[in-house]
Design a protein around this motif. Structure first.
Motif, PDB file in Angstrom:
ATOM      1  N   PHE A 131       0.807  -1.213   0.000  1.00  0.00           N
ATOM      2  CA  PHE A 131       0.000   0.000   0.000  1.00  0.00           C
ATOM      3  C   PHE A 131       0.846   1.270   0.000  1.00  0.00           C
ATOM      4  O   PHE A 131       0.300   2.380   0.018  1.00  0.00           O
ATOM      5  CB  PHE A 131      -0.956   0.013   1.206  1.00  0.00           C
ATOM      6  CG  PHE A 131      -0.283  -0.196   2.537  1.00  0.00           C
ATOM      7  CD1 PHE A 131       0.204   0.878   3.256  1.00  0.00           C
ATOM      8  CD2 PHE A 131      -0.126  -1.471   3.060  1.00  0.00           C
ATOM      9  CE1 PHE A 131       0.832   0.692   4.474  1.00  0.00           C
ATOM     10  CE2 PHE A 131       0.497  -1.672   4.283  1.00  0.00           C
ATOM     11  CZ  PHE A 131       0.982  -0.584   4.991  1.00  0.00           C
ATOM     12  N   LEU A 132       2.185   1.119  -0.023  1.00  0.00           N
ATOM     13  CA  LEU A 132       3.089   2.263  -0.090  1.00  0.00           C
ATOM     14  C   LEU A 132       3.848   2.253  -1.414  1.00  0.00           C
ATOM     15  O   LEU A 132       4.046   1.194  -2.033  1.00  0.00           O
ATOM     16  CB  LEU A 132       4.104   2.238   1.053  1.00  0.00           C
ATOM     17  CG  LEU A 132       3.586   2.339   2.484  1.00  0.00           C
ATOM     18  CD1 LEU A 132       4.761   2.357   3.455  1.00  0.00           C
ATOM     19  CD2 LEU A 132       2.715   3.567   2.681  1.00  0.00           C
ATOM     20  N   ALA A 133       4.302   3.429  -1.837  1.00  0.00           N
ATOM     21  CA  ALA A 133       5.143   3.516  -3.025  1.00  0.00           C
ATOM     22  C   ALA A 133       6.473   2.813  -2.785  1.00  0.00           C
ATOM     23  O   ALA A 133       6.926   2.671  -1.645  1.00  0.00           O
ATOM     24  CB  ALA A 133       5.375   4.980  -3.389  1.00  0.00           C
ATOM     25  N   ASP A 134       7.102   2.372  -3.854  1.00  0.00           N
ATOM     26  CA  ASP A 134       8.383   1.678  -3.730  1.00  0.00           C
ATOM     27  C   ASP A 134       9.441   2.543  -3.074  1.00  0.00           C
ATOM     28  O   ASP A 134      10.318   2.039  -2.359  1.00  0.00           O
ATOM     29  CB  ASP A 134       8.877   1.221  -5.106  1.00  0.00           C
ATOM     30  CG  ASP A 134       8.114   0.023  -5.635  1.00  0.00           C
ATOM     31  OD1 ASP A 134       7.364  -0.602  -4.859  1.00  0.00           O
ATOM     32  OD2 ASP A 134       8.274  -0.301  -6.836  1.00  0.00           O
ATOM     33  N   ASP A 135       9.386   3.875  -3.305  1.00  0.00           N
ATOM     34  CA  ASP A 135      10.434   4.743  -2.768  1.00  0.00           C
ATOM     35  C   ASP A 135      10.104   5.316  -1.396  1.00  0.00           C
ATOM     36  O   ASP A 135      10.812   6.194  -0.900  1.00  0.00           O
ATOM     37  CB  ASP A 135      10.768   5.869  -3.751  1.00  0.00           C
ATOM     38  CG  ASP A 135       9.612   6.834  -3.964  1.00  0.00           C
ATOM     39  OD1 ASP A 135       8.487   6.541  -3.510  1.00  0.00           O
ATOM     40  OD2 ASP A 135       9.838   7.887  -4.608  1.00  0.00           O
ATOM     41  N   ALA A 136       9.044   4.808  -0.771  1.00  0.00           N
ATOM     42  CA  ALA A 136       8.831   5.145   0.640  1.00  0.00           C
ATOM     43  C   ALA A 136       9.906   4.444   1.461  1.00  0.00           C
ATOM     44  O   ALA A 136      10.392   3.371   1.086  1.00  0.00           O
ATOM     45  CB  ALA A 136       7.449   4.689   1.086  1.00  0.00           C
ATOM     46  N   VAL A 137      10.285   5.039   2.572  1.00  0.00           N
ATOM     47  CA  VAL A 137      11.277   4.412   3.458  1.00  0.00           C
ATOM     48  C   VAL A 137      10.555   3.801   4.645  1.00  0.00           C
ATOM     49  O   VAL A 137       9.801   4.480   5.346  1.00  0.00           O
ATOM     50  CB  VAL A 137      12.340   5.426   3.912  1.00  0.00           C
ATOM     51  CG1 VAL A 137      13.152   4.897   5.092  1.00  0.00           C
ATOM     52  CG2 VAL A 137      13.278   5.749   2.753  1.00  0.00           C
ATOM     53  N   ILE A 138      10.771   2.513   4.844  1.00  0.00           N
ATOM     54  CA  ILE A 138      10.123   1.777   5.927  1.00  0.00           C
ATOM     55  C   ILE A 138      11.171   1.242   6.885  1.00  0.00           C
ATOM     56  O   ILE A 138      12.370   1.213   6.568  1.00  0.00           O
ATOM     57  CB  ILE A 138       9.262   0.615   5.381  1.00  0.00           C
ATOM     58  CG1 ILE A 138      10.133  -0.379   4.599  1.00  0.00           C
ATOM     59  CG2 ILE A 138       8.131   1.163   4.507  1.00  0.00           C
ATOM     60  CD1 ILE A 138       9.379  -1.622   4.122  1.00  0.00           C
ATOM     61  N   GLU A 139      10.707   0.812   8.071  1.00  0.00           N
ATOM     62  CA  GLU A 139      11.604   0.248   9.075  1.00  0.00           C
ATOM     63  C   GLU A 139      11.162  -1.186   9.346  1.00  0.00           C
ATOM     64  O   GLU A 139      10.135  -1.418   9.991  1.00  0.00           O
ATOM     65  CB  GLU A 139      11.567   1.078  10.354  1.00  0.00           C
ATOM     66  CG  GLU A 139      12.580   0.627  11.405  1.00  0.00           C
ATOM     67  CD  GLU A 139      12.621   1.568  12.592  1.00  0.00           C
ATOM     68  OE1 GLU A 139      13.315   2.607  12.492  1.00  0.00           O
ATOM     69  OE2 GLU A 139      11.944   1.277  13.595  1.00  0.00           O
ATOM     70  N   VAL A 140      11.929  -2.134   8.811  1.00  0.00           N
ATOM     71  CA  VAL A 140      11.580  -3.551   8.903  1.00  0.00           C
ATOM     72  C   VAL A 140      12.854  -4.386   8.984  1.00  0.00           C
ATOM     73  O   VAL A 140      13.961  -3.884   8.799  1.00  0.00           O
ATOM     74  CB  VAL A 140      10.762  -4.021   7.672  1.00  0.00           C
ATOM     75  CG1 VAL A 140       9.392  -3.367   7.632  1.00  0.00           C
ATOM     76  CG2 VAL A 140      11.530  -3.736   6.380  1.00  0.00           C
TER      77      VAL A 140
END
Length: 421
Positions: free
Chosen positions: A331-340
């Motif tokens: 549900f997020l764009a590929d260039d969003a930054v996530i913490e996983v």
């Protein structure tokens, strides 16, 4: 191996030095450069740093400089741990939002946006200097707000990974409760920086037994107390939220609480003064106990692990980091930054697969990511209207009159750090 720490004059640096000394087999540093414009602080911090290395028989050389270009030259990795405006700016971030009835905090809400606006241009300038000097160097960002800063670095084409100590703090805490070694604890950690949940706690690895239900049943009171959230809420969720979720789950309660006591920045500023006096004592050759109250627990272990994996084969193959989404959360764009959780190696970080998220978590992640999109745009391009839109989009604000008042205050308190203001 050469490492540079930009912001090396921080009072927190001895914690990092202690980790480098203890874990030298994992990360064999030959030269460590502490870079900071504050020469007086550098002298005190570096003196203690050298004594810590000497006490623990670390053969590495510690040097200092106020010149960023000289400090990062030929470095294999550059750690960023800077605070633009110092504790004085942080104190403002934690106070003026309260005037509008909103949370005053340095990494989320209006204060977090102010920090991002001050920080992103400075970090990008440093990163460009690193690229000119040594384009192969990795940049490890510990500078808040980590998610926004890391995204700025990645979008500009830098070799960067973001790092936070929240996950390693949970890992160590759960390991103590389970009476196992920390390396046996794997977290199903999902979200954004300072907006994350532990959906599972697994023994032995990513596919190990999930013992989170057992932890909540046997230690729920202690876990809830640490989070400063009601036990019934944690039980109802069935997961462990980051303590930063308290700003969202108990916003009004936190605002009232913050209005009745000195800011955290004021507490830290007093602590820093005392720490610097301690660092000037030539007999001190270990990090003082007071440093534990400064914040950032286990940052040194996380930093060593990440640097060792990016530069060689010494670190853990799977770590919690901030990096591009690249389809991990659909549900997020590929260039969003996530913490996983991600596999980390010489080529960088690749997120592990994440199961479909409950809308309770996915919705808030999507909302805050939209805010971060607007926040980064404001940091890169400036302008009052962009600041207003970012504030209006933030779920802790979300009302136009609040956003108007906060925009005026943010610009007024940060004018000296905003080239466009």
């Amino acid at each position: 191996m050469k490492l540079a720490v930009v912001g090396g004059g921080s009072t927190y640096t001895p914690e990092l030095i202690d980790g480098f000394a203890r874990l030298r087999d994992t990360l064999p540093i030959e030269e460590l450069v502490l870079v900071d414009p504050a020469a007086d602080r550098l002298e005190l911090v570096s003196g203690l740093a050298r004594r810590i290395f000497a006490k623990q028989d670390h053969a590495g050389k510690i040097t200092t400089t106020t010149d960023i270009d000289a400090g990062v030259a030929d470095a294999d990795a550059v750690l960023l741990q800077l605070r633009v405006g110092g504790q004085a700016a942080r104190n403002q971030d934690e106070t003026w939002p309260l005037e509008c009835g909103c949370v005053g905090q340095e990494t989320t809400g209006a204060g977090g946006l102010a920090k991002a606006l001050r920080t992103v241009p400075v970090v990008l300038d440093i990163a460009e200097r690193v690229r000119r000097t040594n384009p192969d160097a990795w940049i490890i960002d510990f500078t808040n707000p980590v998610g926004i800063v890391t995204r700025a670095l990645l979008q500009a084409g830098h070799k960067a990974v973001g790092l936070c100590n929240v996950a390693i703090g949970f890992q160590r805490k759960f390991a103590r409760l389970l009476e196992v070694e920390p390396g046996q604890v794997h977290l199903d950690h999902v979200g954004l920086n300072h907006l994350s949940w532990e959906l599972g706690v697994r023994l032995g690895g990513p596919d190990g037994e999930n013992v989170l239900p057992k932890l909540l049943a046997e230690h729920g009171d202690a876990i809830a107390d640490d989070l400063r959230m009601p036990r019934k809420l944690v039980d109802r969720l069935g997961v462990v939220p980051s303590y930063y979720l308290r700003y969202f789950y108990a916003h009004d309660e936190v605002v009232k609480e913050l209005g009745t006591k000195p800011s955290r920045a004021a507490e830290v500023a007093a602590m820093e003064k005392e720490l610097l006096e301690m660092y000037g004592d030539p007999a001190l050759d270990e990090k003082p106990e007071l440093l534990a109250k400064r914040g950032g627990a286990f940052y040194s272990e996380a930093a060593v692990d990440l640097a060792a994996s990016l530069l060689g084969d010494g670190g853990s193959p799977v770590q919690v980091v901030n990096t591009y989404n690249n389809g991990t959360l659909p549900f997020l764009a590929d260039d969003a930054v996530i913490e996983v959780q991600a596999r980390v190696g010489r080529d960088g970080a690749s997120p592990l697969a994440v199961p479909a998220l409950d809308p309770l978590y996915a919705g808030l992640i999507a909302n805050v990511t939209a805010y971060e999109d607007l926040a980064l745009e404001a940091a890169l391009r400036g302008g009052r209207d962009r600041v207003f839109k970012a504030l209006l989009a933030h779920p802790l604000i979300g009302q136009y009159d609040y956003a108007e008042g906060l925009t005026d205050r943010l610009i007024a308190h940060n004018r000296e750090h905003l080239a466009w203001a």
